[in-house]
Structure formats: structure tokens, C-alpha cells
Write an enzyme that holds these catalytic residues in place. Structure first.
Site, PDB file in Angstrom:
ATOM      1  NE  ARG A 197      -3.005   1.000   3.379  1.00  0.00           N
ATOM      2  CZ  ARG A 197      -3.847   0.782   4.386  1.00  0.00           C
ATOM      3  NH1 ARG A 197      -4.949   0.079   4.175  1.00  0.00           N
ATOM      4  NH2 ARG A 197      -3.591   1.217   5.604  1.00  0.00           N
ATOM      5  CE  LYS A 212      10.794   0.683  11.454  1.00  0.00           C
ATOM      6  NZ  LYS A 212      10.119  -0.269  12.406  1.00  0.00           N
ATOM      7  CD  GLU A 288      -4.005   3.309   9.064  1.00  0.00           C
ATOM      8  OE1 GLU A 288      -4.667   3.552  10.108  1.00  0.00           O
ATOM      9  OE2 GLU A 288      -3.527   2.213   8.794  1.00  0.00           O
ATOM     10  NE  ARG A 316     -11.081  -6.113   8.472  1.00  0.00           N
ATOM     11  CZ  ARG A 316     -12.044  -5.278   8.770  1.00  0.00           C
ATOM     12  NH1 ARG A 316     -11.884  -4.417   9.743  1.00  0.00           N
ATOM     13  NH2 ARG A 316     -13.178  -5.309   8.119  1.00  0.00           N
ATOM     14  CB  CYS A 322      -6.088   0.822  12.673  1.00  0.00           C
ATOM     15  SG  CYS A 322      -5.845   0.651  10.901  1.00  0.00           S
ATOM     16  CD  GLU A 419      -6.244   0.916  17.758  1.00  0.00           C
ATOM     17  OE1 GLU A 419      -6.549   0.671  16.572  1.00  0.00           O
ATOM     18  OE2 GLU A 419      -5.302   1.659  18.081  1.00  0.00           O
ATOM     19  CB  SER A 479      -9.893  -1.982   3.377  1.00  0.00           C
ATOM     20  OG  SER A 479      -9.825  -1.422   4.662  1.00  0.00           O
TER      21      SER A 479
END
Length: 519
Positions: A197, A212, A288, A316, A322, A419, A479
Site C-alpha cells: 500500500r 523500515k 495512518e 479481522r 486499526c 484501542e 477497505s
């Protein structure tokens, strides 16, 4: 095909960040097969087209989270290696920018075909180093490869424009040019898709790169880089520096004036620090970051479809995404029915090493992550919630956690604000649409939300009122390589994928041309 039908089709998979709606039958992977694959993975740093050891000679171990055993030891880049990678990227930038858009697109197309041909290798490697079930890893290969195909087509569509100025005295020429050497920092949870991506649009735009990869899951990036070489990517265009000391290795790069772009996927906490560092040289940034996705179920929703969507949105990647649904905000009139049906599905999800045929939920990435999940669950239970199913770590080797549903969660509980990054679904109820909006927006994050309702007008209202970059309306998955991925508030900056994805690696240049009819 409706979500409920997808859920009942044993051969159907949705390739969205590795989503697998249901697990098709798979055979046990042999130890010989694993060893053969691992032996094919480069273990050095990729700098200027060559695989080399770290300047220090150091290596670090990559573990299998389902067993805790070491898979491979790979070169551990330091600051000297990072600068060597940037040297290579900077030296290659001018010549790479001059390569035709068509040729850049053809390289990406060949890479798409090679990744697709080696889909089983990539899927197994992700399962070994990250833990997700093999069938789900196959879904990520499909999803990740699609970015290569999508941006192979977008490479030739970085259009500018030519026009007459409003007063008619000059001509306006606008063109798009590559930003330049880019530092790409990827997370551990989607080892292939997060690399493709970022790499694919950079290649399409004509930017050179230093990648990285995450030190917990660097092996997939190593294999992907080798495939990019095989596809014909010139030396120095893509440089890969896995490291156990991310800040010390990449920090000097961010301060170097030759670097022009930073793309990061990871936690909001780290993203804030990187933005501060990037401000010194006014770098172009794409961030992101974290998420806290609300999953809203209205009283008129198709509950079976909502449960099917919840399974996709929650499990998922074992919840380590995220985009995973983090808070289930359910109308009080259907909360019991939703929880009961959701729990029945969750109870059927077998935890096992991702290579095993029965595996539907793999391990969490490490002990620290598993302990954080259990800490949040324990806090919710202590605050009055009850576990409808699950609620504890799984005994035995590896970092497994039981698929869990918590009912009776109250506002203000930590699990609603933090989260989770695990297979845990807390349910809180609401009465009115306004209350649902308030609860959904009550977070610093704004990446994605999910809404289930049969009322289209209500769905449109929710889209307009929710503070989020993406919305799944009667869908537990959003997505797609052809869609812009990204959030608002503290979920980040910029977009990946879609028509917008390549723009992150281009800048706009305007040239004013004198009136061709003058004098």
C-alpha cells in the site's frame, strides 16, 4: 452477495486486509514446508540492490507468536545502515524519476503477477511470523497484491493540465512531479498489505524509498523486496532496513534534508512524535494512526446481517487492526438478540496455530499485547460488565486469547476509550439516534465506523454526522485498493489507495507561460 450469504458460503472469502469470512478446508503444513520457505527468505539489508549484513554485524530474532520459537535471525540495521539506504535512494532519485510512467507501471504489474504466483509462500510466511490463520493470510495476499495492480494502472494517470489564464494574457501549465526519496514505516499486523500500500504508489509516482519494516514481522517485507527486484525494479529505488532500534535508525533520516516524504502506519502516540520530528524539514507526511471504530446497530437492522458484519469487523486479524470494530453500540430493543447471536458465532471460533486446519483465530502478536487485552477485559468486568462468552487468555504455548463478548459495559469504562487490538467485543446500548451519534463520536479517533440499519435516510444522516474518514453501511468491511483509506482527528493525515493514493507521492508544479500572441 449479502453479508449473511457470504457468512454461510464455506468457499467465500473477502480479501480486505486479510479478512476471511469463513475458513475453507486446509491441510496441515509440514515442518519441512516451513523450513523450505524460511530458507528462501533474504536475511540481510537491501541497500542499493544488494543484500548485505548490518554494519555492526548484529542480528535480531523473529518469533512465531503461536509457539514463541525463533523462525529466523535477520540483519539488525543501525544508524549507519539507515544513512547508507538513504544515500542509495537519493542517488537513484533523478534517474528513477525519468523512467517513463508506462515502465514504472509495467514493473508493478510484473510484481503483481509474481506475488500472485507465490501467494502460498506469502500466506504461509505471514502466518508463521504474525499468527493469522492461513486462510486469512491468503486473503491478505489478494488484498495486498491488488495495490500493485491498481497503482500499475494509476502510474500513467498522474495528469496535469494546460489552460489559458482568465485574463487571456498567459498560459497556465500545471504538472505533477515525484516528491522524492521517501521513508516508509510499516506496522506488524498486515506485513504484506501495508508494504504494498506504500511501495506501489511511490513506485508509480517515481519516488525512491527506504522501507523500515516492523521488527516483529519483517520477513514478509524481505520476501516482497526480493520479488520487486525480480520484477525489474532498479537498484537503489527500494531499500529495506529491518531493525530492532527504530528510532535510532530512522531518526537521522528524518533530519536529513534529502528525505522529502514520510509515510507511517502505527500508533497515534508514535505518529505524534514522528510529526514533530518531520516538522523540522517540513516533510510531506502521511499518517495512518490508531482507531476506535464504533459498530452501531439500530432497532430496524437485519440482526443476522449485523452479526455477520460484526464477525468480520471484529475478528479481522484477531482484532489486531486499526479498522477492527472496537465498540458495539446497539439499540436497547435488540441488544439481547444481537448479543445472543453474536456470542453463538464467537463461541464457534477455534483458537489454534494458523497453520492448523481447525484454526479460525490465531494468537496475538506477543505476550505484552495479550496481557493488555486481558487488562482491559478485567477492568470492564470489575466495572460491572459480564462476559457472555470468553474473557480469558488461552492456556498453553503462544499468545492466544479467547474470542470474547462483554455485555453491560457502561460509559466511561477503559475498554470503550482504548484501542483493544484483540478478539474482544464490548457492547453498550443506546435509545435514540442522537445518543448513538454522541457515543460513536466520543473518541479522539476517527478512522472508520460501521452502521447497520434498513433506513437509507438514517444511513445517510449517520454518514454526515459521524466524525470518521470511512463508513461501512450495512457492511463489516470497507477497505479496497480502489478506495481512499484514512481517517480524521487523531487517526491520521492523508489517504492510501484510490485515486488519492498516488497524490501523496506527488507535488504540483505550476509554470506560467508568456502570451504566445504578444509581440
Amino acid at each position: 452477495m449479502p453479508d449473511a450469504e457470504l457468512q454461510n458460503n464455506p468457499q467465500t472469502r473477502i480479501a480486505d486486509e486479510g479478512v476471511t469470512v469463513s475458513v475453507a478446508t486446509q491441510s496441515t503444513v509440514t515442518a519441512e514446508r516451513e523450513s523450505e520457505l524460511l530458507a528462501s527468505v533474504p536475511t540481510g539489508l537491501l541497500i542499493n540492490g544488494e543484500w548485505r549484513p548490518a554494519a555492526s554485524g548484529k542480528t535480531f530474532d523473529v518469533e512465531d507468536p503461536s509457539t514463541g520459537k525463533v523462525l529466523l535471525s535477520i540483519a539488525d540495521a543501525g544508524a549507519e545502515d539507515g544513512m547508507a539506504a538513504l544515500d542509495a535512494a537519493a542517488a537513484a532519485q533523478d534517474s528513477w524519476a525519468k523512467v517513463s510512467p508506462r515502465e514504472r507501471g509495467e514493473i508493478l504489474r510484473r510484481a503483481f503477477e509474481l506475488v500472485t504466483e507465490r501467494a502460498e509462500d506469502f500466506a504461509l510466511l505471514m502466518t508463521l511470523e504474525m499468527g493469522k490463520p492461513l486462510a486469512e493470510a491468503r486473503g491478505e495476499v489478494t488484498y495486498g497484491a491488488e495495490f500493485l495492480r491498481w497503482f500499475s494502472e494509476e502510474a500513467v494517470r498522474a495528469f496535469g493540465r494546460y489552460s489559458v489564464s482568465p485574463e487571456g494574457k498567459t498560459r497556465l501549465l500545471v504538472q505533477k512531479k515525484p516528491v522524492g526519496p521517501s521513508l516508509l514505516i510499516t506496522p506488524w499486523n498486515f506485513p504484506l498489505a501495508m508494504a504494498t500500500r506504500k511501495v506501489a504508489p511511490a513506485v508509480a509516482a517515481g519516488c525512491t524509498m527506504v522501507l523500515k519494516s516492523a521488527n516483529l514481522t519483517p520477513l514478509t517485507s524481505q520476501l516482497f523486496a526480493a520479488v520487486m527486484q525480480e520484477a525489474g525494479l532498479p537498484a537503489g529505488v527500494l531499500n529495506v532496513i529491518p531493525t530492532s532500534t527504530a528510532g535510532a535508525t530512522t531518526g537521522p533520516l528524518i533530519k536529513d534534508a534529502r528525505l522529502r516524504k514520510l509515510s507511517f502506519t502505527g500508533s497515534t502516540e508514535v505518529g505524534r512524535r514522528l510529526l514533530t520530528d518531520a516538522s523540522e524539514n517540513v516533510l510531506r507526511t502521511s499518517m495512518e494512526l490508531g482507531g476506535n471504530a464504533p459498530f452501531v446497530v439500530f432497532e430496524d437492522a437485519d440482526i443476522d446481517a449485523a452479526v455477520a458484519g460484526a464477525m468480520i469487523a471484529k475478528l479481522r486479524n484477531m482484532g489486531e487492526a486499526c479498522t477492527a470494530a472496537n465498540r458495539f453500540i446497539v439499540h436497547e430493543s435488540v441488544a439481547d438478540e444481537f448479543a445472543e447471536k453474536f456470542a453463538a458465532k464467537m463461541a464457534d471460533m477455534t483458537t489454534a496455530r494458523g497453520t492448523e486446519p481447525e484454526s479460525k483465530v490465531g494468537p496475538l502478536i506477543d505476550a505484552k499485547s495479550r496481557d493488555k487485552v486481558h487488562e482491559l477485559v478485567s477492568d470492564a468486568l470489575a466495572s460491572g460488565a459480564t462476559a457472555v462468552v470468553g474473557g480469558a487468555p488461552v492456556d498453553g504455548p503462544g499468545y492466544f486469547y479467547q474470542p470474547t463478548i462483554l455485555k453491560g459495559v457502561t460509559e466511561g469504562t477503559r475498554i470503550l476509550s482504548e484501542e483493544i487490538f484483540g478478539p474482544v467485543a464490548p457492547i453498550i446500548t443506546f435509545d435514540t439516534e442522537d445518543e448513538a451519534i454522541r457515543l460513536a463520536n466520543n473518541t479522539e479517533y476517527g478512522l472508520v465506523a460501521y452502521v447497520f440499519t434498513r433506513d437509507l435516510n438514517r444511513g445517510i444522516r449517520m454518514g454526515e454526522r459521524l466524525e470518521t474518514g470511512m463508513l461501512g453501511l450495512n457492511a463489516g468491511v470497507v477497505s479496497n485498493a480502489a478506495a481512499p483509506f484514512g481517517g480524521v482527528k487523531q487517526s491520521g493525515l492523508g489517504r492510501e489507495g484510490g485515486l488519492e493514493g498516488i497524490e501523496e507521492y506527488l507535488y504540483t508544479q505550476y509554470i506560467g507561460i508568456a502570451d504566445p500572441y504578444a509581440g
